[in-house]
Design an enzyme around this catalytic site. Structure first.
Site, PDB file in Angstrom:
ATOM      1  N   ASP A   1       0.810  -1.164   0.035  1.00 53.44           N
ATOM      2  CA  ASP A   1       0.008  -0.018  -0.016  1.00 53.44           C
ATOM      3  C   ASP A   1       1.136   1.068  -0.047  1.00 53.44           C
ATOM      4  OD1 ASP A   1       0.833  -0.204   2.421  1.00 53.44           O
ATOM      5  OD2 ASP A   1      -1.128   0.092   3.609  1.00 53.44           O
ATOM      6  N   SER A   2       2.465   0.857   0.172  1.00 54.96           N
ATOM      7  CA  SER A   2       2.979   2.101  -0.083  1.00 54.96           C
ATOM      8  C   SER A   2       2.670   2.833  -1.784  1.00 54.96           C
ATOM      9  CB  SER A   2       4.304   1.768  -0.238  1.00 54.96           C
ATOM     10  OG  SER A   2       4.783   0.650  -1.175  1.00 54.96           O
TER      11      SER A   2
ATOM     12  N   ASP B   1      -1.162  -6.330  -0.405  1.00 50.32           N
ATOM     13  CA  ASP B   1      -1.317  -5.691   1.357  1.00 50.32           C
ATOM     14  C   ASP B   1      -2.738  -5.372   0.993  1.00 50.32           C
ATOM     15  OD1 ASP B   1       0.145  -4.841   3.168  1.00 50.32           O
ATOM     16  OD2 ASP B   1       1.161  -3.232   2.091  1.00 50.32           O
TER      17      ASP B   1
ATOM     18  N   LYS C   1      -1.075  -9.436   3.363  1.00 53.27           N
ATOM     19  CA  LYS C   1      -0.439  -8.933   4.341  1.00 53.27           C
ATOM     20  C   LYS C   1      -1.122  -7.598   5.223  1.00 53.27           C
ATOM     21  CE  LYS C   1       3.057  -5.634   4.097  1.00 53.27           C
ATOM     22  NZ  LYS C   1       2.668  -4.600   4.906  1.00 53.27           N
TER      23      LYS C   1
ATOM     24  N   GLU D   1      -1.131  -5.371   8.925  1.00 48.22           N
ATOM     25  CA  GLU D   1      -0.041  -4.654   9.798  1.00 48.22           C
ATOM     26  C   GLU D   1      -0.678  -4.724  11.325  1.00 48.22           C
ATOM     27  OE1 GLU D   1       0.432  -0.809   9.001  1.00 48.22           O
ATOM     28  OE2 GLU D   1       1.364  -1.039   6.978  1.00 48.22           O
TER      29      GLU D   1
ATOM     30  N   GLU E   1       9.739  -3.822  10.320  1.00 40.04           N
ATOM     31  CA  GLU E   1      10.179  -2.449   9.481  1.00 40.04           C
ATOM     32  C   GLU E   1      10.856  -1.757  10.654  1.00 40.04           C
ATOM     33  OE1 GLU E   1       7.420  -0.746   7.110  1.00 40.04           O
ATOM     34  OE2 GLU E   1       8.509   1.110   6.729  1.00 40.04           O
TER      35      GLU E   1
HETATM   36  O1  KIV Z   1       3.639  -0.853   1.698  1.00 39.27           O
HETATM   37  C1  KIV Z   1       4.707  -1.504   1.375  1.00 39.27           C
HETATM   38  O2  KIV Z   1       5.273  -1.265   0.639  1.00 39.27           O
HETATM   39  C2  KIV Z   1       5.069  -2.054   2.711  1.00 39.27           C
HETATM   40  C3  KIV Z   1       6.858  -2.387   2.885  1.00 39.27           C
HETATM   41  C4  KIV Z   1       7.352  -1.002   3.018  1.00 39.27           C
HETATM   42  C5  KIV Z   1       7.324  -3.523   3.521  1.00 39.27           C
HETATM   43  O3  KIV Z   1       4.340  -2.528   3.642  1.00 39.27           O
END
Ligand code: KIV
Length: 291
Positions: free
Chosen positions: A66-67, A109, A138, A140, A207
Site C-alpha cells: 500500500d506504499s 497488502d 499482508k 499490519e 520494519e
Molecule cells: O507497503 C509497503 O510497501 C510495505 C513495505 C514497506 C514493507 O509495507
C-alpha cells in the site's frame, strides 16, 4: 534477456517465456530456502512492466504494497489507499509476471480499513486480493490482529504479518521512527511475533526495528520468515520499496535504502544487483543501513 516483438510500442511485454525455467516460488520452497540459509529477496511492485523485470531479475517475492499510495498516488501516507486500488494494482502485477516467468510469489497488502472491523471483513478483503491473483495477503500489527491471522490461515489464506513501524498507524506511532528501542517495546514485539507464528503467519515484515532485536526475533521463528526493511542483516530476507532502490526519491532518502541504480546499466541490472547483494549477505550493511 526479455525479448519483445521488434517495433512494438509502450514497453510491450513478451508473450512467451524464452527464459531458463525457474521453479515457482511457493511456501514449501520458501521454507527450504530458509532451512538452507538462503536469503529471501522481496521487492515492491505496482505495475506489469516493473513486475516482469523484477521476476526476470530473480526477485523471489513481490509485495504489492500500500506504499503505492505514496509512490504512485502522491498521498502523504498509506492511509487513503482503498481495497479497490490494491486489487487493481495486484491484477497489473500478476499480468506482468505471467507474461514472463510467472514464478514469483505475490503478496497483496490489505489496506487501512479493509480488515480492522472484523475477522469476516478481513476474510472478504483477503478473498478479493486472492481473486485478483495474489498468493498471500499482508496485514499490519500484533495484538488483536493475531486472531484475524488465525481466522484467515484456518480458511486457507497464507498471511504475512508486519510489525515494528506499521505505516497505517503512523499517526498513533508519532511518525516514521525506529520501533522497539525500549525494553518494554522490545518485549512486546517478541511476544507479538511469537503469537503471529503460532497463529499461522508464514512471513513477517519487520520494519525499522533495531538489528539485534530483529535477529533475535528471527531466531525464535523457524516457521515464519522475517523480512526486514531497515532492520539489519539478521532477518530471513529483505524488502525495499522499488522506487527507493531505483533512486527515485523526492524527499530525504531513509537511512536503510541503497540506490542500486548507481553503477547499473538499467533497471534490470539494478534489480539483479539488489538480488545478488541480498543473497550474498552484502545488503544491508548493519553499520550503514540499520540501527
Ligand atoms: O507497503 C509497503 O510497501 C510495505 C513495505 C514497506 C514493507 O509495507
Amino acid at each position: 534477456m526479455i525479448e519483445t516483438t521488434p517495433g512494438t510500442p509502450y514497453g510491450t511485454l513478451p508473450s512467451a517465456a524464452p527464459l531458463p525455467p525457474r521453479k515457482p516460488v511457493s511456501l514449501p520452497r520458501l521454507q527450504e530456502m530458509r532451512e538452507r540459509g538462503e536469503k529471501i529477496v522481496m521487492l515492491t511492485a505496482y505495475d506489469a512492466t516493473f513486475a516482469a523485470v523484477a521476476d526476470q531479475a530473480g526477485v523471489d517475492c513481490l509485495l504489492v504494497g500500500d506504499s503505492l499510495g505514496m509512490v504512485c498516488q502522491g498521498r502523504p501516507s498509506t492511509v487513503g489507499v482503498t481495497l479497490q486500488d490494491m486489487c487493481y494494482h495486484t491484477e497489473c502485477v500478476v499480468r506482468g509476471v505471467r507474461r514472463v516467468q510467472g514464478t514469483v510469489w505475490i503478496i497483496g497488502d490489505l489496506p487501512f480499513g479493509s480488515y480492522q472491523e472484523s475477522r469476516e471483513q478481513a476474510m472478504r478483503s483477503a478473498a478479493a486480493l486472492l481473486q485478483a491473483g495474489a498468493h498471500m495477503v499482508k496485514l499490519e500489527g500484533g495484538g488483536w490482529t493475531i486472531e484475524t491471522v488465525r481466522f484467515l490461515v484456518e480458511r486457507g489464506i497464507p498471511v504475512c504479518a508486519h510489525l515494528g513501524l506499521t505505516p497505517q498507524t503512523v499517526h498513533a506511532l508519532g511518525g516514521y521512527r525506529v520501533q522497539g528501542r525500549t525494553d518494554a517495546q522490545a518485549q512486546q514485539l517478541r511476544r507479538d511475533a511469537l503469537a503471529l507464528q503460532d497463529a499461522g503467519a508464514t512471513m513477517l515484515v519487520l520494519e525499522m526495528v533495531p538489528a539485534a532485536l530483529a535477529a533475535d526475533i528471527t531466531a525464535q521463528l523457524p516457521r515464519c520468515h522475517t523480512i526486514g526493511i531497515g532492520s539489519g542483516s539478521g532477518t530471513a530476507g529483505q524488502v525495499l520499496v522499488m522506487h527507493d532502490m531505483l533512486g527515485i526519491h523526492l524527499g530525504r532518502t531513509p537511512r536503510f535504502v541503497h540506490n542500486f541504480m548507481q553503477g547499473a546499466s538499467g533497471v534490470l541490472d539494478a534489480m539483479s544487483a539488489y538480488v545478488r547483494a541480498v543473497k550474498e549477505g552484502r545488503f544491508p550493511d548493519d553499520a550503514r543501513h540499520a540501527w
